[in-house]
Design an enzyme around this catalytic site. Sequence first.
Site, PDB file in Angstrom:
ATOM      1  CB  CYS A   1      -0.894   0.069   1.262  1.00 60.76           C
ATOM      2  SG  CYS A   1      -0.420  -0.060   2.861  1.00 60.76           S
TER       3      CYS A   1
ATOM      4  CG  HIS B   1      14.720 -17.516  16.022  1.00 62.85           C
ATOM      5  ND1 HIS B   1      14.646 -16.382  16.591  1.00 62.85           N
ATOM      6  CD2 HIS B   1      15.993 -17.932  15.485  1.00 62.85           C
ATOM      7  CE1 HIS B   1      15.729 -16.037  16.642  1.00 62.85           C
ATOM      8  NE2 HIS B   1      16.694 -16.754  16.234  1.00 62.85           N
TER       9      HIS B   1
HETATM   10  C1  RB5 Z   1      -4.256   5.246   0.891  1.00 61.15           C
HETATM   11  O1  RB5 Z   1      -4.213   6.649   0.382  1.00 61.15           O
HETATM   12  C2  RB5 Z   1      -3.122   4.929   1.775  1.00 61.15           C
HETATM   13  O2  RB5 Z   1      -3.825   5.359   2.921  1.00 61.15           O
HETATM   14  C3  RB5 Z   1      -2.829   3.451   1.891  1.00 61.15           C
HETATM   15  O3  RB5 Z   1      -2.225   3.314   0.657  1.00 61.15           O
HETATM   16  C4  RB5 Z   1      -1.893   3.032   2.855  1.00 61.15           C
HETATM   17  O4  RB5 Z   1      -0.604   3.965   2.889  1.00 61.15           O
HETATM   18  C5  RB5 Z   1      -2.366   2.816   4.475  1.00 61.15           C
HETATM   19  O5  RB5 Z   1      -1.842   2.585   5.223  1.00 61.15           O
END
Ligand code: RB5
Length: 166
Positions: free
Chosen positions: A71, A140
């Site tokens: 993300c 671990h």
């Molecule tokens: C999306 O704008 C953004 O919030 C997402 O990609 C991520 O970074 C969230 O943690």
Amino acid sequence: MQENKAVPVALGADHGGYRLKEEIRRYLEQKGLPVQDFGVYSEDPADYPDLAEKVADAILDGRCSWGLLVCGTGIGMSIAANKIAGVRAALCHDSYTARMARAHNDANILVLGGRVLGGGSALEIVDAWLAATFTQEERHRRRLAKIAALEHRKEKSHSDEHGADH
Ligand code: RB5
């Protein structure tokens, strides 16, 4: 976790990770590693927990060997994926953490920030991840067992809170 060239790698990203996910998909394919791409397939806005869940399910039910989630920062994906019992998602910003994530934590999902990393450093991280394996050392294993126990603790405190006897 040894690379199994018959079992695909699960890929997932939201709009913030789409471009980097595409770059890594091509990189893995060039290396001859099969991938299963759960999307997204464009930069249209998407909710990262939906992709985290799809990738996690594919790993936990054995359809895929390990997962990549991307993300914008990697933070949302790692928070969401780590809510799912059995997932050990590691947000990595460098090769060292990627290697340790596999060697010590037996992480099953590599999480990257598409707006944080350049393509070159991301591919170095992927290489470090691919080259590493879990050490299998007792200390671990013990710590991973304690992580698994925490998953049950969460369920226990949740059901206590809503228990019929109180
Ligand atoms: C999306 O704008 C953004 O919030 C997402 O990609 C991520 O970074 C969230 O943690």
